[in-house]
Design a protein around this motif. Structure first.
Motif, short mmCIF file in Angstrom:
data_model
loop_
_atom_site.label_atom_id
_atom_site.label_comp_id
_atom_site.label_asym_id
_atom_site.label_seq_id
_atom_site.Cartn_x
_atom_site.Cartn_y
_atom_site.Cartn_z
N THR A 1 0.84 -1.19 0.00
CA THR A 1 0.00 0.00 0.00
C THR A 1 0.87 1.24 0.00
OG1 THR A 1 -0.16 0.35 2.39
CG2 THR A 1 -1.73 -1.19 1.41
N GLU A 2 0.36 2.28 -0.62
CA GLU A 2 1.11 3.52 -0.68
C GLU A 2 0.12 4.68 -0.66
OE1 GLU A 2 3.49 3.82 -4.17
OE2 GLU A 2 4.47 5.66 -3.50
N ASP A 3 0.36 5.65 0.21
CA ASP A 3 -0.53 6.83 0.19
C ASP A 3 0.27 8.10 -0.01
OD1 ASP A 3 0.34 8.05 2.59
OD2 ASP A 3 -0.91 6.72 3.78
N ASN A 4 -0.45 9.17 -0.32
CA ASN A 4 0.22 10.46 -0.54
C ASN A 4 -0.02 11.40 0.64
OD1 ASN A 4 -2.44 11.08 -0.85
ND2 ASN A 4 -2.16 12.38 -2.63
N GLY A 5 -0.22 10.81 1.81
CA GLY A 5 -0.59 11.62 2.97
C GLY A 5 0.61 12.15 3.73
N GLY A 6 0.34 12.58 4.96
CA GLY A 6 1.32 13.26 5.79
C GLY A 6 2.52 12.43 6.18
N GLY A 7 2.34 11.13 6.28
CA GLY A 7 3.42 10.28 6.73
C GLY A 7 3.73 10.54 8.21
N PHE A 8 4.72 9.86 8.75
CA PHE A 8 5.08 10.10 10.15
C PHE A 8 6.54 9.74 10.37
CE2 PHE A 8 3.25 5.89 9.80
CZ PHE A 8 4.19 5.09 10.44
N ASP A 9 7.07 10.26 11.46
CA ASP A 9 8.46 9.97 11.79
C ASP A 9 8.50 8.68 12.59
OD1 ASP A 9 11.05 9.89 12.53
OD2 ASP A 9 11.16 12.01 13.07
N LYS A 10 9.16 7.69 12.02
CA LYS A 10 9.13 6.37 12.66
C LYS A 10 9.77 6.39 14.04
CE LYS A 10 9.57 2.34 10.59
NZ LYS A 10 10.12 1.33 9.70
N LEU A 11 10.86 7.17 14.16
CA LEU A 11 11.58 7.22 15.44
C LEU A 11 10.71 7.87 16.50
CD1 LEU A 11 15.09 8.17 14.16
CD2 LEU A 11 14.40 6.02 15.24
N ASP A 12 10.15 8.99 16.12
CA ASP A 12 9.27 9.72 17.02
C ASP A 12 8.14 8.81 17.48
OD1 ASP A 12 8.31 11.94 18.37
OD2 ASP A 12 6.90 12.38 16.74
N ARG A 13 7.64 8.08 16.52
CA ARG A 13 6.53 7.19 16.76
C ARG A 13 6.91 6.11 17.79
NH1 ARG A 13 1.41 8.10 14.75
NH2 ARG A 13 0.25 6.18 14.83
N SER A 14 8.08 5.54 17.60
CA SER A 14 8.43 4.43 18.49
C SER A 14 8.78 4.94 19.89
CB SER A 14 9.59 3.63 17.89
OG SER A 14 10.53 4.48 17.33
N ASN A 15 9.18 6.23 19.98
CA ASN A 15 9.41 6.77 21.31
C ASN A 15 8.13 6.83 22.11
OD1 ASN A 15 12.08 7.09 20.99
ND2 ASN A 15 12.00 9.25 20.37
N LYS A 16 7.08 7.22 21.44
CA LYS A 16 5.79 7.33 22.14
C LYS A 16 5.20 5.96 22.43
CE LYS A 16 4.35 11.38 19.73
NZ LYS A 16 3.44 11.65 18.64
N GLY A 17 5.80 4.96 21.90
CA GLY A 17 5.25 3.62 22.08
C GLY A 17 4.26 3.37 20.96
N LYS A 18 4.18 2.14 20.53
CA LYS A 18 3.32 1.83 19.40
C LYS A 18 1.86 2.04 19.78
CE LYS A 18 6.28 -1.63 17.39
NZ LYS A 18 6.48 -3.07 17.30
N GLY A 19 1.10 2.63 18.88
CA GLY A 19 -0.32 2.78 19.10
C GLY A 19 -0.98 1.42 19.04
N LEU A 20 -2.20 1.38 19.53
CA LEU A 20 -2.93 0.11 19.55
C LEU A 20 -3.11 -0.42 18.13
CD1 LEU A 20 -4.33 -1.73 21.58
CD2 LEU A 20 -6.46 -0.54 21.03
N GLY A 21 -3.41 0.51 17.21
CA GLY A 21 -3.62 0.11 15.83
C GLY A 21 -2.39 -0.53 15.23
N MET A 22 -1.25 0.11 15.46
CA MET A 22 0.02 -0.40 14.94
C MET A 22 0.32 -1.79 15.53
SD MET A 22 1.84 1.11 12.76
CE MET A 22 1.67 2.59 11.81
N ARG A 23 0.05 -1.90 16.84
CA ARG A 23 0.34 -3.16 17.50
C ARG A 23 -0.54 -4.27 16.90
NH1 ARG A 23 0.72 -1.44 23.18
NH2 ARG A 23 -1.44 -2.05 23.35
N ASN A 24 -1.80 -3.91 16.64
CA ASN A 24 -2.70 -4.86 16.00
C ASN A 24 -2.18 -5.30 14.65
OD1 ASN A 24 -4.75 -5.52 17.70
ND2 ASN A 24 -5.96 -3.70 17.22
#
Lengths: 223, 287
Positions: free
Chosen positions: B225-248
């Motif tokens: 899958t590929e989108d043209n949206g905002g994207g996110f910083d993976k490092l920043d993301r993992s600092n906050k801990g994985k969201g429930l959705g990501m974990r799922n």
């Protein structure tokens, strides 16, 4: 609709559904009709068979999915002993496969449970007069399933002749266009399209759009 | 730390110890009467220690593997319970509440009133009941799309995409291999993964276009899958801990014995690739 002028024969009906509230609603909807007499009600397929033997109805309205015995098996059993009775299957929206099974079992029509009261009355009158009844909310996929099933209600020998314009309109109806949209597309007035639609309906012996679509698919007017 | 030191030392010992053990056994066989060198008891002790450590490490690995497997089984059991509950609620709504509302609608329809405003009210109530039935159907479908079990993953996805395009105005380009077929449990996992991606794309990435590819070669199925949206910083993301959705997303991917790669950067869109074996058996032999 066009039967209003003719005197109505009495139609003796039984209903079957495992939900008391739905049976109650159905009962009250039928109660106001002068020519419809409710002989009894059943809560499952077994009860329905018993009741059908005892009361010998003209029309049966039955839920398809019921405990103990479903409407499909009950329909087969009842038609074995009394082939004259007209059975209409009732279902909640997306039991498409069940609806087709029900028609193949010998039901003369089907209704969605959230159908209007007028539609239910119409269905009862139609099947009583030997016609088939498809709920007007028939989805295109369902129409396709019915038309490709073993169930073949359109066994007329005389070939139906359509004009080119009619075929054009039938195809647009199958594409789910409204009368207004068809009129715009073909540069006709809405009224003319309505006239054509009625004529098509008459030729196909269809009661509603669903009937037109099913017949069109069966005749290969639309793929 | 201490344990690690000990481990290092023992592995060293292990290698030398093993060689010496053979040597000592050989020696004692050939020369039973030879004088014992003072180093021999030390060697025997080292070898014994080596064997014990070898056993210890082996059982540690075995234990670890069993733990991973148990953990995966636990996640699987949780997800299966969840899905069964969803299925039950969806069926109850559909089979129980639906006919009740329909019954009520019929009762309302058979009311006969003289008053015009009452008649309008009845019409309104009927519309409300119709809306409730429609909404109930949507809820039931969200819990478990009926089409998924009846017609399979491809039709279910097409329906899902049409719905999302209509409601959220996102454009979804879907290409797929028509021959894809999966067991009902596995197609449900895949469906949920795609649902989660779609949800993220709309809710977090605010993308306008999403491309979804579902391909198959003889052994693997790949989702891209590929989108043209905002994207996110993976490092920043993992600092906050994985969201429930990501974990799922990760748990489901694991249940498919698949590899999940997420590629994203701020304002660069998000690309997700999931590869998983085509057949169920592979998932068990792998772990």
């Amino acid at each position: 609709m066009n039967r209003i002028a003719t005197p109505k024969a009495d139609i003796r009906v039984i209903i079957a559904d495992d939900h008391a509230i739905f049976r109650d609603g159905l009962k009250q909807a039928l109660a106001s009709e002068e020519n419809i007499f409710l002989l009894g009600e059943a809560a499952d397929g077994k009860e329905l068979i018993q009741l059908a033997i005892e009361s010998n109805p003209d029309v049966i309205l039955t839920d398809i999915r019921m405990p103990v015995m479903d409407g499909i098996s009950a329909t087969k059993k009842i038609l074995e002993t009394s082939p004259g009775v007209s059975i209409v299957g009732l279902s909640m929206f997306d039991d498409e496969a069940h609806i087709v099974d029900m028609l193949e079992a010998g039901a003369r029509g089907y209704l969605l449970k959230n159908a209007d009261k007028s539609e239910i009355i119409d269905a009862i009158n139609s099947v009583f007069h030997g016609e088939l009844y498809y709920c007007k909310h028939t989805s295109f996929t369902l129409a396709k399933m019915i038309s490709s099933s073993k169930f073949n209600p359109h066994k007329r020998k005389d070939k139906i002749e359509f004009t080119e314009r009619e075929i054009e309109i039938v195809q647009l109806i199958c594409e789910q266009l409204t009368n207004k949209e068809i009129a715009e597309k073909l540069y006709l007035s809405t009224r003319t399209v309505e006239g054509h639609r009625l004529k098509i309906q008459e030729k196909m012996h269809a009661k509603n759009t669903a009937g037109i679509v099913i017949c069109a698919l069966r005749l290969g007017l639309y793929n | 730390m201490l344990l690690y030191d000990k481990y290092l030392r023992s592995t060293k010992n292990l290698y030398s110890g093993n060689d010496d053990l053979f040597a000592s056994v050989y020696c004692s066989n050939v020369l039973p009467s030879a004088e014992k060198s003072p180093i021999e008891p030390l060697l025997i002790a080292a070898s014994v220690l080596g064997i014990i450590l070898l056993y210890f490490i082996a059982s540690l690995i075995r234990h670890q593997r069993r733990n991973v497997k148990l953990n995966q089984e636990k996640i699987e059991a949780e997800i299966i319970t969840l899905e069964n509950e969803r299925r039950r609620i969806a069926a109850d709504l559909h089979d129980e509440v639906g006919p009740m509302l329909s019954g009520i609608k019929l009762m309302i329809s058979s009311l006969e009133v003289e008053n015009d405003s009452d008649r309008d009210r009845i019409i309104k109530v009927k519309e409300y009941i119709d809306d409730s039935i429609k909404r109930m159907r949507e809820i039931s479908n969200n819990l478990l799309p009926a089409v998924l079990e009846k017609r399979g993953i491809l039709e279910a996805l097409q329906q899902l995409f049409v719905e999302y395009q209509k409601i959220h105005g996102i454009m979804i380009q879907f290409s797929y291999d028509e021959n894809i077929s999966l067991s009902s449990q596995r197609q449900l996992h895949l469906y949920r993964i795609i649902q989660e991606i779609l949800h993220n794309t709309i809710k977090h990435a605010h993308a306008k276009i999403l491309r979804v590819e579902l391909l198959m070669n003889n052994k693997n199925i790949s989702l891209y899958t590929e989108d043209n949206g905002g994207g996110f910083d993976k490092l920043d993301r993992s600092n906050k801990g994985k969201g429930l959705g990501m974990r799922n997303l990760h748990s489901r991917a694991e249940l498919l014995s698949g590899n999940l790669y997420i590629e994203s950067a701020p304002s660069k869109g998000t690309r997700i690739t999931l590869n998983f074996p085509n057949h169920e058996q592979d998932s068990h032999t792998k772990s």
